[in-house]
Design an enzyme around this catalytic site. Structure first.
Site, PDB file in Angstrom:
ATOM      1  N   ALA A  10      31.144  37.295  48.308  1.00  0.00           N
ATOM      2  CA  ALA A  10      31.419  36.140  47.954  1.00  0.00           C
ATOM      3  C   ALA A  10      32.224  35.987  47.069  1.00  0.00           C
ATOM      4  CB  ALA A  10      30.271  35.279  47.452  1.00  0.00           C
ATOM      5  N   GLY A  11      33.098  37.267  46.714  1.00  0.00           N
ATOM      6  CA  GLY A  11      34.082  37.195  45.610  1.00  0.00           C
ATOM      7  C   GLY A  11      35.488  37.305  46.569  1.00  0.00           C
ATOM      8  N   LEU A  36      26.328  35.827  43.071  1.00  0.00           N
ATOM      9  CA  LEU A  36      26.996  34.556  42.723  1.00  0.00           C
ATOM     10  C   LEU A  36      27.191  34.462  41.337  1.00  0.00           C
ATOM     11  CD1 LEU A  36      25.340  32.067  45.381  1.00  0.00           C
ATOM     12  CD2 LEU A  36      27.637  33.574  45.460  1.00  0.00           C
ATOM     13  N   ASP A  60      21.245  40.789  42.980  1.00  0.00           N
ATOM     14  CA  ASP A  60      22.017  41.640  42.000  1.00  0.00           C
ATOM     15  C   ASP A  60      21.916  43.086  42.480  1.00  0.00           C
ATOM     16  OD1 ASP A  60      22.839  43.008  39.787  1.00  0.00           O
ATOM     17  OD2 ASP A  60      21.460  41.559  38.292  1.00  0.00           O
ATOM     18  N   ILE A  61      22.948  43.812  42.383  1.00  0.00           N
ATOM     19  CA  ILE A  61      23.135  45.253  42.786  1.00  0.00           C
ATOM     20  C   ILE A  61      22.453  46.112  41.977  1.00  0.00           C
ATOM     21  CG2 ILE A  61      25.200  45.136  44.457  1.00  0.00           C
ATOM     22  CD1 ILE A  61      26.613  46.616  41.816  1.00  0.00           C
ATOM     23  N   ASP A 126      42.988  51.279  40.416  1.00  0.00           N
ATOM     24  CA  ASP A 126      44.186  52.003  39.973  1.00  0.00           C
ATOM     25  C   ASP A 126      44.143  52.187  38.534  1.00  0.00           C
ATOM     26  OD1 ASP A 126      45.032  49.360  39.386  1.00  0.00           O
ATOM     27  OD2 ASP A 126      47.106  49.831  40.242  1.00  0.00           O
ATOM     28  N   GLU A 127      43.289  50.950  38.002  1.00  0.00           N
ATOM     29  CA  GLU A 127      43.146  50.893  36.376  1.00  0.00           C
ATOM     30  C   GLU A 127      42.476  52.187  35.926  1.00  0.00           C
ATOM     31  OE1 GLU A 127      42.016  47.512  34.261  1.00  0.00           O
ATOM     32  OE2 GLU A 127      43.190  46.143  35.557  1.00  0.00           O
ATOM     33  N   TYR A 149      36.681  47.178  31.061  1.00  0.00           N
ATOM     34  CA  TYR A 149      36.439  47.116  32.576  1.00  0.00           C
ATOM     35  C   TYR A 149      36.920  48.265  33.192  1.00  0.00           C
ATOM     36  CZ  TYR A 149      38.280  46.227  37.180  1.00  0.00           C
ATOM     37  OH  TYR A 149      38.515  46.353  38.586  1.00  0.00           O
ATOM     38  N   LYS A 153      34.596  50.787  35.205  1.00  0.00           N
ATOM     39  CA  LYS A 153      34.829  51.368  36.834  1.00  0.00           C
ATOM     40  C   LYS A 153      35.131  52.597  36.877  1.00  0.00           C
ATOM     41  CE  LYS A 153      35.533  48.955  40.028  1.00  0.00           C
ATOM     42  NZ  LYS A 153      34.816  48.411  41.092  1.00  0.00           N
ATOM     43  N   ARG A 272      47.688  40.654  25.545  1.00  0.00           N
ATOM     44  CA  ARG A 272      46.356  41.136  25.647  1.00  0.00           C
ATOM     45  C   ARG A 272      45.991  42.334  24.672  1.00  0.00           C
ATOM     46  NH1 ARG A 272      45.093  42.837  32.001  1.00  0.00           N
ATOM     47  NH2 ARG A 272      44.376  40.612  32.006  1.00  0.00           N
TER      48      ARG A 272
HETATM   49  P1  NAD Z   1      35.789  39.018  42.152  1.00  0.00           P
HETATM   50  O1  NAD Z   1      35.537  38.988  40.525  1.00  0.00           O
HETATM   51  O2  NAD Z   1      36.525  38.146  42.807  1.00  0.00           O
HETATM   52  O3  NAD Z   1      34.445  39.083  42.624  1.00  0.00           O
HETATM   53  C1  NAD Z   1      33.223  40.049  42.406  1.00  0.00           C
HETATM   54  C2  NAD Z   1      32.196  39.464  43.293  1.00  0.00           C
HETATM   55  O4  NAD Z   1      30.877  40.332  43.001  1.00  0.00           O
HETATM   56  C3  NAD Z   1      31.478  38.112  43.007  1.00  0.00           C
HETATM   57  O5  NAD Z   1      31.365  37.284  44.200  1.00  0.00           O
HETATM   58  C4  NAD Z   1      30.245  38.410  42.248  1.00  0.00           C
HETATM   59  O6  NAD Z   1      29.497  37.129  42.420  1.00  0.00           O
HETATM   60  C5  NAD Z   1      29.773  39.547  42.573  1.00  0.00           C
HETATM   61  N1  NAD Z   1      28.968  40.309  41.550  1.00  0.00           N
HETATM   62  C6  NAD Z   1      29.349  40.490  40.286  1.00  0.00           C
HETATM   63  N2  NAD Z   1      28.287  40.979  39.644  1.00  0.00           N
HETATM   64  C7  NAD Z   1      27.375  41.452  40.652  1.00  0.00           C
HETATM   65  C8  NAD Z   1      26.032  42.031  40.718  1.00  0.00           C
HETATM   66  N3  NAD Z   1      25.365  42.470  39.786  1.00  0.00           N
HETATM   67  N4  NAD Z   1      25.477  42.014  41.771  1.00  0.00           N
HETATM   68  C9  NAD Z   1      26.062  41.526  43.249  1.00  0.00           C
HETATM   69  N5  NAD Z   1      27.039  40.649  42.972  1.00  0.00           N
HETATM   70  C10 NAD Z   1      27.756  40.737  41.959  1.00  0.00           C
HETATM   71  O7  NAD Z   1      36.424  40.733  42.329  1.00  0.00           O
HETATM   72  P2  NAD Z   1      37.590  40.871  43.479  1.00  0.00           P
HETATM   73  O8  NAD Z   1      38.701  40.755  42.867  1.00  0.00           O
HETATM   74  O9  NAD Z   1      37.298  40.445  44.611  1.00  0.00           O
HETATM   75  O10 NAD Z   1      37.132  42.552  43.390  1.00  0.00           O
HETATM   76  C11 NAD Z   1      36.184  43.166  44.199  1.00  0.00           C
HETATM   77  C12 NAD Z   1      36.243  44.706  43.880  1.00  0.00           C
HETATM   78  O11 NAD Z   1      37.484  45.336  44.209  1.00  0.00           O
HETATM   79  C13 NAD Z   1      35.808  45.210  42.410  1.00  0.00           C
HETATM   80  O12 NAD Z   1      34.927  46.407  42.640  1.00  0.00           O
HETATM   81  C14 NAD Z   1      37.018  45.318  41.739  1.00  0.00           C
HETATM   82  O13 NAD Z   1      36.727  46.441  40.753  1.00  0.00           O
HETATM   83  C15 NAD Z   1      37.868  45.979  42.797  1.00  0.00           C
HETATM   84  N6  NAD Z   1      39.390  46.001  42.771  1.00  0.00           N
HETATM   85  C16 NAD Z   1      39.862  44.855  42.568  1.00  0.00           C
HETATM   86  C17 NAD Z   1      41.518  44.682  42.393  1.00  0.00           C
HETATM   87  C18 NAD Z   1      42.022  43.277  42.388  1.00  0.00           C
HETATM   88  O14 NAD Z   1      43.107  43.239  41.992  1.00  0.00           O
HETATM   89  N7  NAD Z   1      41.234  42.184  42.259  1.00  0.00           N
HETATM   90  C19 NAD Z   1      42.195  45.726  42.558  1.00  0.00           C
HETATM   91  C20 NAD Z   1      41.318  47.098  42.971  1.00  0.00           C
HETATM   92  C21 NAD Z   1      40.120  47.000  42.918  1.00  0.00           C
HETATM   93  O1  DAU Z   2      45.061  47.165  39.103  1.00  0.00           O
HETATM   94  C1  DAU Z   2      43.867  46.646  39.631  1.00  0.00           C
HETATM   95  C2  DAU Z   2      43.140  45.676  38.743  1.00  0.00           C
HETATM   96  O2  DAU Z   2      44.023  44.510  38.774  1.00  0.00           O
HETATM   97  C3  DAU Z   2      41.689  45.369  39.246  1.00  0.00           C
HETATM   98  O3  DAU Z   2      40.902  46.486  39.086  1.00  0.00           O
HETATM   99  C4  DAU Z   2      41.224  44.031  38.339  1.00  0.00           C
HETATM  100  O4  DAU Z   2      40.022  43.665  38.783  1.00  0.00           O
HETATM  101  C5  DAU Z   2      42.225  42.965  38.339  1.00  0.00           C
HETATM  102  O5  DAU Z   2      41.627  41.942  37.460  1.00  0.00           O
HETATM  103  C6  DAU Z   2      43.583  43.338  38.122  1.00  0.00           C
HETATM  104  O6  DAU Z   2      43.563  43.785  36.509  1.00  0.00           O
HETATM  105  P1  DAU Z   2      44.755  43.312  35.816  1.00  0.00           P
HETATM  106  O7  DAU Z   2      44.554  43.449  34.387  1.00  0.00           O
HETATM  107  O8  DAU Z   2      46.171  44.004  36.265  1.00  0.00           O
HETATM  108  O9  DAU Z   2      45.129  41.758  36.474  1.00  0.00           O
HETATM  109  P2  DAU Z   2      45.328  40.536  35.636  1.00  0.00           P
HETATM  110  O10 DAU Z   2      45.796  39.535  36.942  1.00  0.00           O
HETATM  111  O11 DAU Z   2      44.368  39.895  34.570  1.00  0.00           O
HETATM  112  O12 DAU Z   2      46.712  40.784  34.982  1.00  0.00           O
HETATM  113  C7  DAU Z   2      48.049  41.174  35.648  1.00  0.00           C
HETATM  114  C8  DAU Z   2      49.157  41.086  34.813  1.00  0.00           C
HETATM  115  O13 DAU Z   2      49.485  39.863  34.295  1.00  0.00           O
HETATM  116  C9  DAU Z   2      48.677  41.930  33.488  1.00  0.00           C
HETATM  117  O14 DAU Z   2      49.771  42.731  32.964  1.00  0.00           O
HETATM  118  C10 DAU Z   2      48.338  40.957  32.545  1.00  0.00           C
HETATM  119  C11 DAU Z   2      49.305  39.737  32.838  1.00  0.00           C
HETATM  120  N1  DAU Z   2      48.858  38.419  32.676  1.00  0.00           N
HETATM  121  C12 DAU Z   2      47.427  38.030  33.105  1.00  0.00           C
HETATM  122  C13 DAU Z   2      46.929  36.890  32.882  1.00  0.00           C
HETATM  123  C14 DAU Z   2      45.462  36.520  33.365  1.00  0.00           C
HETATM  124  C15 DAU Z   2      49.231  37.489  31.835  1.00  0.00           C
HETATM  125  O15 DAU Z   2      50.680  37.760  31.434  1.00  0.00           O
HETATM  126  N2  DAU Z   2      48.859  36.292  31.685  1.00  0.00           N
HETATM  127  C16 DAU Z   2      47.710  35.991  32.010  1.00  0.00           C
HETATM  128  O16 DAU Z   2      47.231  34.792  31.981  1.00  0.00           O
END
Ligand code: NAD
Ligand code: DAU
Length: 341
Positions: A10-11, A36, A60-61, A126-127, A149, A153, A272
Site C-alpha cells: 500500500a506504499g 498501513l 505487520d511483517i 543503493d543507500e 535508515y 536496510k 540534513r
Molecule cells: P513507502 O514508505 O512509500 O511505503 C512503505 C510501505 O510499507 C507502506 O505502505 C507501509 O504501510 C508499509 N509498512 C511499513 N512498516 C510495515 C510493517 N512493519 N509491516 C507491514 N507493512 C509495513 O516506501 P517506498 O518508497 O515504496 O519503498 C518501498 C521499499 O523500497 C522499501 O523497502 C525501501 O527501502 C525500498 N527502496 C525505496 C526507494 C525509494 O526511492 N523510494 C529506493 C530504493 C529502495
Molecule cells: O537512494 C534510495 C533511497 O532514496 C531510498 O532507499 C529511500 O527510501 C528514499 O527515501 C530515498 O532517500 P533519499 O534520502 O535520497 O531521498 P529524499 O527524497 O529524502 O531526498 C533526496 C535528496 O533531496 C537528498 O539529497 C535530500 C534532498 N532533500 C530532501 C527533502 C525531503 C531536500 O533538499 N529537501 C527536502 O525537503
C-alpha cells in the site's frame, strides 16, 4: 498460477508493483500484507476494488501471527517492500526502522524458510553503499551505510542473504536508486517539491543543493524486479539504477520549469544531518543479463509532474492530515531561518 506475497503493497513502490504484476500477468494471485503506517494508503489501490486476484491483509511483517495469516493464503514468491523509508524520520527516531527493516525481515524470512517458498526477494537500496565520492558502486562494493535508515536496510539486506548462505532459502537482493513517480508520499524530495510548487509554497532545499541522486522511474524499478524474479540467480544481489545522476538543484529547476513557477520559491535551509553527498550505481550486471531502464528522466519527470497536477485528490488529503504536523515540526524553524537562492 503464480502466487505472490507483496509486503508494503500500500506504499509507493509496492502499490506500483502490485499494479504492474496484475496488469502484466492474468493468472496470478497477489496477497498484499501492509501495516498501513502513515505511508501506507489504500487510495493507492483504489482501482483494484473488485479484482479477486488481489487480497489485502492489514498486518505487520514483524508480527509472526500476521505473517502466518498472509502465507496461509498460499505463496510462491515473496517480494518484501515493507519498510520504514524516510531518512529524515530515521534521524529523528530510529526505533521503528530497526523493528521493521531488520526484525521484520527476520520474521518474514523465518516463515519463508519453514514453508520452503520458491523465491524471496528482499528490496534493498543503493543507500547501503553510503556516499560514493568517485565512480559507481557495484554489487561487490563495501557496505558503508551512514544513517539509521540505511544502516537498518543494510541489516535486512545481509540478514536475507544469510538465509541463502546458511539455509539455502532462495533469496535475491535488489538495491535500487531513488525512485520517483505516482503515489509517492509527499515527504520525499520530488513529490514534496512538486506538490509544494503546485501550491506556490516554498521549496526547502537542504544545504547547497549539490547532493547527487540517481533517479529511477518507479515502473522501471517494478520491471527490473520482475526481470530478476524470472532471470536472476538465487543468492545474488542486483543493482537497479536509472542512469540519471543529477544534483538536487538541477531537479528543482526542471520541476519549476515544468510547472511554470518562479525560482524564488526555492529556499536553502539547514542541511540534513550526515547528508550523503552522492549515490551512484553501476548496473553492468543487469545490463549484461539484458535489462535496462526504459524511461528517460525528462519524460518521466514531466509525466510525474502532470500526475501530481491532475491528482490533487490523492495528495491534498495526505498533506492536510498526518503530514501537516510532521512538516511543521521538521521544516518551519529551518524555513524561517532560510535564505532565498
Ligand atoms: P513507502 O514508505 O512509500 O511505503 C512503505 C510501505 O510499507 C507502506 O505502505 C507501509 O504501510 C508499509 N509498512 C511499513 N512498516 C510495515 C510493517 N512493519 N509491516 C507491514 N507493512 C509495513 O516506501 P517506498 O518508497 O515504496 O519503498 C518501498 C521499499 O523500497 C522499501 O523497502 C525501501 O527501502 C525500498 N527502496 C525505496 C526507494 C525509494 O526511492 N523510494 C529506493 C530504493 C529502495
Ligand atoms: O537512494 C534510495 C533511497 O532514496 C531510498 O532507499 C529511500 O527510501 C528514499 O527515501 C530515498 O532517500 P533519499 O534520502 O535520497 O531521498 P529524499 O527524497 O529524502 O531526498 C533526496 C535528496 O533531496 C537528498 O539529497 C535530500 C534532498 N532533500 C530532501 C527533502 C525531503 C531536500 O533538499 N529537501 C527536502 O525537503
Amino acid at each position: 498460477m503464480k502466487r505472490y506475497l507483496v509486503t508494503g503493497g500500500a506504499g509507493f513502490i509496492g502499490s506500483n508493483f502490485v499494479h504492474y504484476i496484475l496488469k502484466k500477468y492474468r493468472d496470478v494471485q497477489v496477497v498484499n500484507l501492509d501495516k498501513l503506517t502513515y505511508a501506507g494508503n489504500l487510495d493507492n489501490l483504489k482501482d483494484l476494488k473488485g479484482d479477486k486476484r488481489h487480497i489485502f491483509i492489514k498486518g505487520d511483517i514483524a508480527c509472526e501471527r500476521d505473517v502466518m495469516k498472509a502465507y496461509a493464503k498460499g505463496v510462491d514468491i515473496v517480494v518484501n517492500f515493507a519498510a520504514e523509508t524516510h531518512v529524515d524520520r530515521s534521524i529523528g527516531d530510529p526505533s521503528d526502522f530497526i523493528k521493521t527493516d531488520v526484525q521484520g525481515v527476520y520474521c518474514l524470512i523465518e516463515e519463508a524458510k519453514r514453508l520452503g517458498i520458491e523465491k524471496f526477494v528482499q528490496i534493498s537500496t543503493d543507500e547501503v553503499y553510503g556516499s560514493i565520492a568517485k565512480g559507481s558502486a557495484s554489487e561487490e562494493s563495501p557496505l558503508l551505510p551512514s544513517n539509521p535508515y540505511s544502516a537498518s536496510k543494510a541489516g535486512g539486506d545481509r540478514l536475507a542473504y544469510s538465509y541463502w548462505a546458511t539455509y539455502k532459502v532462495p533469496v535475491i537482493v535488489t538495491r535500487a536508486s531513488n525512485n520517483y513517480g505516482p503515489y509517492q508520499y509527499p515527504e520525499k524530495f520530488i513529490s514534496l517539491f512538486v506538490t509544494n510548487a503546485i501550491e506556490d509554497q516554498q521549496l526547502p532545499l537542504y544545504g547547497d543543493g549539490k547532493n547527487v541522486r540517481d533517479w529511477l522511474y518507479v515502473m522501471d524499478h517494478c520491471d527490473a524486479i520482475d526481470f530478476v524474479i524470472g532471470n536472476g540467480k538465487d543468492g545474488e544481489t542486483y543493482n537497479i539504477g536509472g542512469g540519471n545522476e543529477k544534483e538536487n538543484r538541477e531537479v528543482v529547476d526542471i520541476i519549476l520549469d515544468a510547472l511554470g513557477k518562479p525560482r524564488s520559491l526555492i529556499r536553502h535551509i539547514e542541511d540534513r544531518l550526515g547528508h550523503d553527498r552522492r549515490y551512484s550505481l553501476s548496473i553492468k550486471k543487469l545490463r549484461a543479463m539484458g535489462w535496462k531502464p526504459k524511461m528517460s528522466f525528462e519524460k518521466g519527470l514531466r509525466e510525474t509532474v502532470a500526475w501530481y497536477r491532475d491528482n490533487g485528490w490523492w495528495w491534498k488529503k495526505i498533506k492536510s492530515g498526518e503530514f501537516r504536523d510532521y512538516y511543521t515540526k521538521h521544516y518551519a524553524k529551518r524555513l524561517s531561518e532560510s535564505k532565498a537562492r
